[in-house]
Design an enzyme around this catalytic site. Structure first.
Site, PDB file in Angstrom:
ATOM      1  N   SER A   1       0.743  -1.185   0.048  1.00 15.18           N
ATOM      2  CA  SER A   1      -0.297  -0.106   0.003  1.00 15.18           C
ATOM      3  C   SER A   1       0.989   1.182   0.004  1.00 15.18           C
ATOM      4  O   SER A   1       2.060   1.338   0.580  1.00 15.18           O
ATOM      5  CB  SER A   1      -0.905   0.186   1.380  1.00 15.18           C
TER       6      SER A   1
ATOM      7  N   TYR B   1      -0.547  -1.137  10.461  1.00 16.75           N
ATOM      8  CA  TYR B   1      -0.794  -1.433   8.864  1.00 16.75           C
ATOM      9  C   TYR B   1       0.200  -1.069   8.080  1.00 16.75           C
ATOM     10  O   TYR B   1       0.643  -1.777   7.099  1.00 16.75           O
ATOM     11  CB  TYR B   1      -2.062  -0.523   8.618  1.00 16.75           C
TER      12      TYR B   1
HETATM   13  N1  LIG Z   1      -8.541  -0.638  -1.382  1.00 20.10           N
HETATM   14  C1  LIG Z   1      -7.412   0.238  -1.310  1.00 20.10           C
HETATM   15  O1  LIG Z   1      -7.610   1.539  -1.193  1.00 20.10           O
HETATM   16  C2  LIG Z   1      -6.195  -0.385  -1.018  1.00 20.10           C
HETATM   17  C3  LIG Z   1      -5.292   0.545  -1.079  1.00 20.10           C
HETATM   18  C4  LIG Z   1      -3.827   0.018  -0.835  1.00 20.10           C
HETATM   19  C5  LIG Z   1      -3.616  -1.311  -0.395  1.00 20.10           C
HETATM   20  N2  LIG Z   1      -4.764  -2.251  -0.530  1.00 20.10           N
HETATM   21  C6  LIG Z   1      -4.613  -3.779  -0.466  1.00 20.10           C
HETATM   22  O2  LIG Z   1      -5.189  -4.278  -1.182  1.00 20.10           O
HETATM   23  C7  LIG Z   1      -5.528  -5.792  -0.830  1.00 20.10           C
HETATM   24  C8  LIG Z   1      -7.142  -5.816  -1.309  1.00 20.10           C
HETATM   25  O3  LIG Z   1      -7.845  -5.092  -0.686  1.00 20.10           O
HETATM   26  P1  LIG Z   1      -9.232  -4.652  -1.246  1.00 20.10           P
HETATM   27  O4  LIG Z   1      -9.546  -3.035  -0.873  1.00 20.10           O
HETATM   28  O5  LIG Z   1      -9.588  -5.151  -2.686  1.00 20.10           O
HETATM   29  O6  LIG Z   1     -10.209  -5.426  -0.193  1.00 20.10           O
HETATM   30  P2  LIG Z   1     -11.732  -5.654  -0.180  1.00 20.10           P
HETATM   31  O7  LIG Z   1     -12.505  -5.185  -1.268  1.00 20.10           O
HETATM   32  O8  LIG Z   1     -12.316  -5.525   1.169  1.00 20.10           O
HETATM   33  O9  LIG Z   1     -11.629  -7.377  -0.448  1.00 20.10           O
HETATM   34  C9  LIG Z   1     -11.037  -8.025   0.575  1.00 20.10           C
HETATM   35  C10 LIG Z   1     -11.103  -9.654  -0.106  1.00 20.10           C
HETATM   36  O10 LIG Z   1     -10.520 -10.445   0.837  1.00 20.10           O
HETATM   37  C11 LIG Z   1     -11.185 -11.584   1.506  1.00 20.10           C
HETATM   38  N3  LIG Z   1     -11.180 -11.549   3.018  1.00 20.10           N
HETATM   39  C12 LIG Z   1     -11.294 -10.598   3.827  1.00 20.10           C
HETATM   40  N4  LIG Z   1     -10.967 -11.014   5.341  1.00 20.10           N
HETATM   41  C13 LIG Z   1     -10.569 -12.500   4.903  1.00 20.10           C
HETATM   42  C14 LIG Z   1     -10.347 -13.375   5.718  1.00 20.10           C
HETATM   43  N5  LIG Z   1     -10.253 -13.418   7.081  1.00 20.10           N
HETATM   44  N6  LIG Z   1      -9.708 -14.657   5.163  1.00 20.10           N
HETATM   45  C15 LIG Z   1      -9.979 -14.688   3.789  1.00 20.10           C
HETATM   46  N7  LIG Z   1     -10.297 -13.801   3.023  1.00 20.10           N
HETATM   47  C16 LIG Z   1     -10.513 -12.642   3.550  1.00 20.10           C
HETATM   48  C17 LIG Z   1     -12.757 -10.924   1.220  1.00 20.10           C
HETATM   49  O11 LIG Z   1     -13.235 -11.956   1.289  1.00 20.10           O
HETATM   50  P3  LIG Z   1     -14.758 -12.286   2.015  1.00 20.10           P
HETATM   51  O12 LIG Z   1     -15.938 -11.814   1.019  1.00 20.10           O
HETATM   52  O13 LIG Z   1     -15.130 -13.671   2.182  1.00 20.10           O
HETATM   53  O14 LIG Z   1     -14.843 -11.293   3.144  1.00 20.10           O
HETATM   54  C18 LIG Z   1     -12.434 -10.185  -0.192  1.00 20.10           C
HETATM   55  O15 LIG Z   1     -12.564 -11.307  -0.968  1.00 20.10           O
HETATM   56  C19 LIG Z   1      -5.188  -5.399   0.745  1.00 20.10           C
HETATM   57  O16 LIG Z   1      -4.086  -6.230   0.831  1.00 20.10           O
HETATM   58  C20 LIG Z   1      -5.143  -4.128   0.886  1.00 20.10           C
HETATM   59  O17 LIG Z   1      -4.352  -4.096   2.161  1.00 20.10           O
HETATM   60  C21 LIG Z   1      -5.988  -1.760  -0.791  1.00 20.10           C
END
Ligand SMILES: NC(=O)c1ccc[n+]([C@@H]2O[C@H](COP(=O)([O-])OP(=O)(O)OC[C@H]3O[C@@H](n4cnc5c(N)ncnc54)[C@H](OP(=O)(O)O)[C@@H]3O)[C@@H](O)[C@H]2O)c1
Length: 328
Positions: A195, A208
């Site tokens: 991130s 984080y």
């Molecule tokens: N979005 C941003 O702005 C952003 C920015 C920087 C970095 N990131 C990084 O990008 C990555 C993805 O983020 P995102 O924003 O796409 O997240 P998201 O939309 O919230 O999606 C999370 C995914 O992870 C799964 N998940 C959550 N908790 C889990 C658990 N305990 N065990 C197994 N699966 C789990 C969820 O499955 P369920 O539906 O089953 O819960 C879902 O498929 C993360 O590593 C995050 O730190 C995101």
């Protein structure tokens, strides 16, 4: 002739210090232009690699929503079978059906795993599910952030452990599971989602930011370790993407996960070790590096401090924002 002679005498009158500075300035400008040109090529013109050449399967963690889901689609669209791993079976079934319905001609396999409880038993279970698959791509996407920004001493012990397990353990152990096969086949691409929070001091999101910094260092070092063995390990460091985790809406600087991954997929398998694939994020990263750290830290402290207050008020109001209660 006269003007040339006067130009020559002008040159003689320029001090060695001035001409030295002009030369250094010229070199700096040329290097900057070269850096911008290379970044523009990689961002807009360089094609994605052929992922089928790396192996028959790709594995994506946290693949039922957001960035992970969008990557699963991007890879399937490019002819690679995908293993999607997440915690909610009904959502995994739905994503599998969505990909199958697209008729990309690939296989989709799903594995239910709660990465919040990624103990030896869970790891053995996944390793068994992946046994025998020729895995060319691993996207370590699953991760967790704070529920809302807080001082470190305010975090409950379970949340502290959850952040470590979800971000660090998942990445390290999933990598360990697929790497040996990649080394044997002398090919593979690993992508670890970090991130932008890793790149700057993050008051009130300390753990984080630090977990994501670990991922960054781990990725860069593995990339150097395995570059001679046909394997790349890339850290992708997005700013905000419009997902549930970010709680942000799409805007000019906040892409949808599909928009992010359409750019991100074009970087996978290339040797660039840390990238922010969405060009506005990359530009923001450059700009932020030119601002003194004390100023960016003060800015983050103010913004995240505001979010902390709102989070605390929401918790005190039984999980409902007090503003919403007032409106009702
Ligand atoms: N979005 C941003 O702005 C952003 C920015 C920087 C970095 N990131 C990084 O990008 C990555 C993805 O983020 P995102 O924003 O796409 O997240 P998201 O939309 O919230 O999606 C999370 C995914 O992870 C799964 N998940 C959550 N908790 C889990 C658990 N305990 N065990 C197994 N699966 C789990 C969820 O499955 P369920 O539906 O089953 O819960 C879902 O498929 C993360 O590593 C995050 O730190 C995101």
């Amino acid at each position: 002739m006269e003007s040339m002679m006067s130009f020559a005498s002008d040159l003689k009158s320029v001090s060695p210090l001035t001409s030295g500075c002009a030369l250094i300035g010229g070199v700096v400008v040329l290097l900057f232009i070269k850096k911008v040109a290379i970044s523009a090529y990689k961002t807009f013109l360089r094609p994605a690699i052929d992922f089928t050449k790396l192996g028959k399967w790709a594995v994506v963690t946290g693949a039922t929503d957001g960035i992970g889901k969008a990557y699963a689609f991007e890879l399937a669209k490019r002819g690679v079978n995908v293993v999607i791993i997440s915690r909610t079976e009904s959502k995994l079934e739905a994503v599998k059906k969505e990909i199958d319905d697209k008729k990309y001609g690939v296989e989709v396999k799903y594995v239910v795993c709660d990465y919040g409880k990624f103990d030896t038993k869970a790891r053995d279970m996944i390793a068994k599910e992946l046994e025998g698959l020729e895995i060319g791509v691993l996207i370590n996407n699953v991760g967790a952030s704070y529920r809302y920004p807080r001082y470190f001493h305010e975090l409950p012990k379970e949340e502290i452990q959850h952040l470590l397990t979800m971000n660090v353990d998942s990445t390290v152990w999933m990598t360990e599971m697929v790497l040996k096969g990649m080394v044997e086949r002398k090919k593979g691409a690993i992508v670890n989602l970090s991130s932008a929070a890793a790149r700057y001091t993050q008051p009130l999101l300390a753990e984080y930011g630090a977990c994501k910094s670990f991922i960054e260092k781990f990725s860069c070092s593995l990339n150097a370790e395995y570059s001679g063995k046909g394997i790349t390990c890339q850290c992708q460091a997005p700013f905000f993407v419009a997902t549930k985790l970010a709680k942000m809406r799409k805007s000019w600087s906040v892409p949808t996960p599909e928009e992010y991954c359409a750019q991100g997929i074009k970087w996978i398998g290339y040797p660039d070790d840390i990238v922010s694939p969405f060009w506005i994020h990359a530009t923001a990263g450059w700009v932020l590096l030119t601002i003194p750290q004390a100023l960016t830290t003060a800015h983050f402290t103010q913004v995240l401090g505001g979010l902390r207050k709102r989070g605390i008020a929401k918790d005190a109001n039984g999980g409902v924002s007090p503003q919403k209660t007032k409106k009702n």
